[in-house]
Design a protein around this motif. Structure first.
Motif, PDB file in Angstrom:
ATOM      1  N   ASP A 192       0.770  -1.147   0.056  1.00 23.44           N
ATOM      2  CA  ASP A 192       0.112  -0.040   0.082  1.00 23.44           C
ATOM      3  C   ASP A 192       0.834   1.285   0.034  1.00 23.44           C
ATOM      4  N   LEU A 193       2.036   1.224   0.640  1.00 25.40           N
ATOM      5  CA  LEU A 193       2.768   2.255   0.761  1.00 25.40           C
ATOM      6  C   LEU A 193       3.487   2.587  -0.804  1.00 25.40           C
ATOM      7  N   LEU A 194       3.897   1.356  -1.239  1.00 29.45           N
ATOM      8  CA  LEU A 194       4.500   1.540  -2.470  1.00 29.45           C
ATOM      9  C   LEU A 194       3.470   1.942  -3.493  1.00 29.45           C
TER      10      LEU A 194
ATOM     11  N   ALA B 281      11.812   5.681  -4.944  1.00 30.05           N
ATOM     12  CA  ALA B 281      12.863   4.992  -5.436  1.00 30.05           C
ATOM     13  C   ALA B 281      13.410   4.531  -4.028  1.00 30.05           C
ATOM     14  N   PHE B 282      13.522   5.434  -2.877  1.00 28.19           N
ATOM     15  CA  PHE B 282      14.154   5.034  -1.680  1.00 28.19           C
ATOM     16  C   PHE B 282      13.376   3.988  -1.077  1.00 28.19           C
ATOM     17  N   ALA B 283      12.013   3.952  -1.154  1.00 23.67           N
ATOM     18  CA  ALA B 283      11.110   3.090  -0.438  1.00 23.67           C
ATOM     19  C   ALA B 283      11.373   1.500  -1.312  1.00 23.67           C
ATOM     20  N   LEU B 284      11.638   1.649  -2.601  1.00 26.08           N
ATOM     21  CA  LEU B 284      11.859   0.485  -3.331  1.00 26.08           C
ATOM     22  C   LEU B 284      13.316  -0.157  -3.072  1.00 26.08           C
TER      23      LEU B 284
ATOM     24  N   SER C 297      14.624   0.513  -8.340  1.00 24.33           N
ATOM     25  CA  SER C 297      15.086   1.611  -7.612  1.00 24.33           C
ATOM     26  C   SER C 297      16.560   2.035  -7.964  1.00 24.33           C
ATOM     27  N   ILE C 298      17.503   1.176  -8.109  1.00 21.76           N
ATOM     28  CA  ILE C 298      18.797   1.571  -8.381  1.00 21.76           C
ATOM     29  C   ILE C 298      18.875   2.382  -9.564  1.00 21.76           C
ATOM     30  N   SER C 299      18.003   2.248 -10.781  1.00 18.18           N
ATOM     31  CA  SER C 299      18.108   2.958 -11.932  1.00 18.18           C
ATOM     32  C   SER C 299      17.625   4.332 -11.662  1.00 18.18           C
TER      33      SER C 299
END
Length: 159
Positions: A24-26, A46-49, A61-63
């Motif tokens: 749900d956050l994502l 991205a930081f959450a991922l 996320s890295i990309s």
């Protein structure tokens, strides 16, 4: 393996397991990012991922974080830390260590990067230790098989 490094790695692994982002956050962050693709919204997503358990999400996320860095996003160190975390979770310990070292060169007081750096080294050491044990066990098995082959081979020729 150094006991202190092992302990720090276990502690970090426990922290990361507790910080896994829920769907749900994502979904909320992805929706925000779609409606307003600002650098701050992209960074939050991205930081959450970067703490996901899904390898595809970690790579994404890295990309995203690399793109933010490339485009001069103001929170470069946080982007690098998110990227280092994702590399760590993917088992890419050398890449994680390298990102942490880049952070620590500019911000030696960054405890989170120091902790992840130590855990990356411990994880890589553990990985290499396991490989060495596999090689040793494989070598022992091969020697034993050769010994048996020679024993049975020699026994068969005596007749």
């Amino acid at each position: 393996l150094d006991r202190c490094k092992e302990k720090k790695r276990r502690q970090l692994d426990e922290k990361l397991a507790l910080s896994y982002p829920h769907n749900d956050l994502l979904e909320d962050l992805a929706s925000k990012c779609t409606k307003d693709p600002s650098p701050d919204n992209s960074f939050q997503y991205a930081f959450a991922l970067s703490k996901s358990r899904n390898p595809g999400e970690l790579r994404y996320s890295i990309s995203m974080l690399a793109s933010l860095i490339k485009n001069g996003y103001q929170h470069q160190v946080d982007c690098m830390f998110g990227s280092a975390t994702a590399h760590y979770l993917l088992g890419e310990y050398d890449k994680s260590r390298s990102e942490c070292e880049a952070i620590l060169r500019n911000r030696p007081e960054n405890d989170a990067a120091a902790e992840l750096h130590t855990a990356s080294i411990a994880a890589k050491d553990e990985e290499e230790e396991k490989k060495a044990k596999k090689i040793a066990v494989g070598g022992t098995v091969a020697v034993a098989a050769m010994g048996l082959a020679l024993l049975f081979g020699a026994g068969g020729r005596k007749r």
